[in-house]
Write a protein that holds these residues in place. Structure first.
Motif: not given
Length: 213
Positions: A20-31, A50-51, A56-57, A90-98
């Motif tokens: 839940c901790h890992d998902v809260i941030s992007p879900v909050g950004a969607i809201v 929209l971007e 975030s989705a 695994a690759r999905g976790m690092f998209q748009d990341d540092k």
């Protein structure tokens, strides 16, 4: 050091808390993005919203897919998982990341627990480079005998605090909290998979090596 004693219900609760901790941030950004769309008629703000929602989705979806393999049942006992599927999540976790990410592994079916261990070690590897950098994953061998080599390289790279003790199932108090549960769980999976885990560090590069016992 004391051996960690953890009831199954507590383990499940702590792992759920971690997911839940890992998902809260992007879900909050969607809201937040949806609220902007509802309340703001400015075209540039709506485009920004929209971007934000789209990005975030994608992040939320990637983190849930990763968690499904890293923590979930992923089939019945004794099931195998395609390493190609592990690479994809695994690759999905690092998209748009540092963190830049590279993967080298044969396209084989591996026992479920060994794939879960690999993904959990990748999660640990990200915490070794808090300021970002690069992570490379190399898998050699086959389903019977294999080795994982994960290198994290970046400024101020370090072996995560208490990681070695938690992987071994130990802590100062004999307990573990939501912050350390993922590393403790990785140790449990390693033992179930018949694999060991070792850390080393040289300069700004941390290496996690895991091999069949």
């Amino acid at each position: 050091m004391a051996t960690i004693s953890l009831e199954s219900l507590d383990l499940a609760a702590l792992l759920c808390s971690r997911v839940c901790h890992d998902v809260i941030s992007p879900v909050g950004a969607i809201v937040n993005g949806l609220e902007v769309l509802e309340d703001d008629n400015d075209l540039s703000m709506r485009e920004f919203a929209l971007e934000l929602i789209g990005k975030s989705a994608r992040q939320a979806s990637a983190r849930l897919q990763f968690a499904r393999l890293a923590f979930g049942a992923a089939g019945s006992a004794g099931a195998s998982i395609d390493l190609g599927d592990a690479e994809q999540v695994a690759r999905g976790m690092f998209q748009d990341d540092k963190v830049s990410f590279t993967w080298s592994a044969p396209r084989l079916l591996f026992p479920k627990n060994r794939v879960k261990l690999l993904l959990n070690l990748i999660m640990i590897a990200t915490t070794a480079i808090p300021r970002g950098g690069s992570i490379s994953v190399h898998v050699s061998g086959d389903a019977e005998k294999c080795e994982f080599l994960i290198n994290s390289k970046g400024i101020n790279a370090r072996i995560p605090a208490h990681a070695e003790d938690l992987l071994a199932g130990h802590s100062e108090s004999g307990t573990v909290d939501a912050h350390g549960i993922q590393v403790y769980y990785a140790g449990e999976v390693a033992r179930a998979a018949g694999m060991n885990v070792a850390f080393s560090i040289e300069g700004d590069e941390v290496t996690i090596r895991s091999a069949t016992v």
